[in-house]
Design a protein around this motif. Structure first.
Motif, PDB file in Angstrom:
ATOM      1  N   PRO A 152      -0.708  24.130  13.208  1.00  0.00           N
ATOM      2  CA  PRO A 152      -0.792  23.856  11.773  1.00  0.00           C
ATOM      3  C   PRO A 152       0.057  24.838  10.984  1.00  0.00           C
ATOM      4  N   GLY A 153       0.500  24.408   9.812  1.00  0.00           N
ATOM      5  CA  GLY A 153       1.378  25.245   9.000  1.00  0.00           C
ATOM      6  C   GLY A 153       0.617  26.322   8.235  1.00  0.00           C
ATOM      7  N   ASP A 154       1.357  27.274   7.701  1.00  0.00           N
ATOM      8  CA  ASP A 154       0.771  28.347   6.899  1.00  0.00           C
ATOM      9  C   ASP A 154      -0.048  27.744   5.748  1.00  0.00           C
ATOM     10  N   GLY A 155      -1.264  28.249   5.581  1.00  0.00           N
ATOM     11  CA  GLY A 155      -2.124  27.769   4.504  1.00  0.00           C
ATOM     12  C   GLY A 155      -2.994  26.595   4.887  1.00  0.00           C
ATOM     13  N   HIS A 156      -2.787  26.013   6.066  1.00  0.00           N
ATOM     14  CA  HIS A 156      -3.616  24.874   6.500  1.00  0.00           C
ATOM     15  C   HIS A 156      -5.069  25.323   6.601  1.00  0.00           C
ATOM     16  N   PRO A 157      -6.019  24.500   6.161  1.00  0.00           N
ATOM     17  CA  PRO A 157      -7.425  24.888   6.200  1.00  0.00           C
ATOM     18  C   PRO A 157      -7.918  25.365   7.579  1.00  0.00           C
ATOM     19  N   SER A 158      -7.359  24.860   8.646  1.00  0.00           N
ATOM     20  CA  SER A 158      -7.799  25.283   9.978  1.00  0.00           C
ATOM     21  C   SER A 158      -7.408  26.730  10.295  1.00  0.00           C
ATOM     22  N   ARG A 159      -6.529  27.296   9.498  1.00  0.00           N
ATOM     23  CA  ARG A 159      -6.087  28.681   9.723  1.00  0.00           C
ATOM     24  C   ARG A 159      -6.860  29.683   8.870  1.00  0.00           C
ATOM     25  N   ARG A 160      -7.734  29.188   8.033  1.00  0.00           N
ATOM     26  CA  ARG A 160      -8.499  30.093   7.169  1.00  0.00           C
ATOM     27  C   ARG A 160      -9.653  30.695   7.950  1.00  0.00           C
ATOM     28  N   PRO A 161      -9.940  31.981   7.692  1.00  0.00           N
ATOM     29  CA  PRO A 161     -11.046  32.643   8.412  1.00  0.00           C
ATOM     30  C   PRO A 161     -12.401  32.107   8.032  1.00  0.00           C
ATOM     31  N   GLU A 179       0.833  -1.198   0.000  1.00  0.00           N
ATOM     32  CA  GLU A 179       0.000   0.000   0.000  1.00  0.00           C
ATOM     33  C   GLU A 179       0.869   1.251   0.000  1.00  0.00           C
ATOM     34  N   ALA A 180       0.244   2.389  -0.278  1.00  0.00           N
ATOM     35  CA  ALA A 180       1.002   3.632  -0.400  1.00  0.00           C
ATOM     36  C   ALA A 180       0.221   4.812   0.163  1.00  0.00           C
ATOM     37  N   LEU A 181       0.975   5.791   0.593  1.00  0.00           N
ATOM     38  CA  LEU A 181       0.438   7.128   0.828  1.00  0.00           C
ATOM     39  C   LEU A 181       0.685   7.830  -0.500  1.00  0.00           C
ATOM     40  N   LYS A 182      -0.330   7.853  -1.345  1.00  0.00           N
ATOM     41  CA  LYS A 182      -0.189   8.394  -2.699  1.00  0.00           C
ATOM     42  C   LYS A 182       0.450   9.770  -2.674  1.00  0.00           C
ATOM     43  N   GLU A 183       0.957  10.184  -3.815  1.00  0.00           N
ATOM     44  CA  GLU A 183       1.649  11.468  -3.891  1.00  0.00           C
ATOM     45  C   GLU A 183       0.808  12.552  -3.223  1.00  0.00           C
ATOM     46  N   HIS A 184       1.452  13.280  -2.326  1.00  0.00           N
ATOM     47  CA  HIS A 184       0.756  14.301  -1.545  1.00  0.00           C
ATOM     48  C   HIS A 184       1.762  15.334  -1.044  1.00  0.00           C
ATOM     49  N   GLN A 185       1.236  16.347  -0.397  1.00  0.00           N
ATOM     50  CA  GLN A 185       2.065  17.357   0.257  1.00  0.00           C
ATOM     51  C   GLN A 185       1.312  17.827   1.490  1.00  0.00           C
ATOM     52  N   VAL A 186       2.040  18.432   2.416  1.00  0.00           N
ATOM     53  CA  VAL A 186       1.430  19.008   3.602  1.00  0.00           C
ATOM     54  C   VAL A 186       1.887  20.457   3.733  1.00  0.00           C
ATOM     55  N   HIS A 187       1.217  21.213   4.580  1.00  0.00           N
ATOM     56  CA  HIS A 187       1.530  22.626   4.775  1.00  0.00           C
ATOM     57  C   HIS A 187       2.718  22.831   5.712  1.00  0.00           C
ATOM     58  N   GLU A 188       3.075  21.803   6.460  1.00  0.00           N
ATOM     59  CA  GLU A 188       4.116  21.899   7.477  1.00  0.00           C
ATOM     60  C   GLU A 188       5.402  21.234   6.999  1.00  0.00           C
TER      61      GLU A 188
END
Length: 108
Positions: free
Chosen positions: A99-108, A36-45
């Protein structure tokens, strides 16, 4: 002090377990079955990935590397990568800052 025995955690496949999350860092245990794999992805942190057991292959930008117990990989924020398990793998993922810059939890 908090401690965890990574080898004995009851982490189920497809159900990562958050071990700790605060204003600075999030630590997650992952059980990734062979094949199995963690398909290609990226994170904000920034992300650090540690192999506690098993064997994985990490691919980033066309390059790949194999890693077993003790392997540590670091990814910059927004760095795309994929993780594949060659053998059942127990992984620790550390994200910081959380959470890192741009993380959805940081959006107003």
């Amino acid at each position: 002090m908090e401690t965890w025995d990574i080898a004995s955690l009851d982490v189920q496949p497809h159900q990562p377990e958050v071990l700790r999350s605060d204003d600075e860092t999030r630590v997650i245990a992952i059980n990734l079955p062979a094949g199995e794999a963690l398909k290609e992805h990226q994170v904000h942190e920034r992300a650090w990935l540690v192999v506690a057991s098993g064997e994985i292959e990490v691919e980033q930008g066309g390059d790949s590397v194999l890693g077993g117990p003790g392997f540590l990989a670091h990814f910059d924020p927004a760095e795309r990568h994929e993780v594949r398990a060659h053998k059942d793998a127990r992984l620790i993922l550390l994200l910081s800052p959380w959470p890192g810059d741009g993380h959805p939890s940081r959006r107003p």
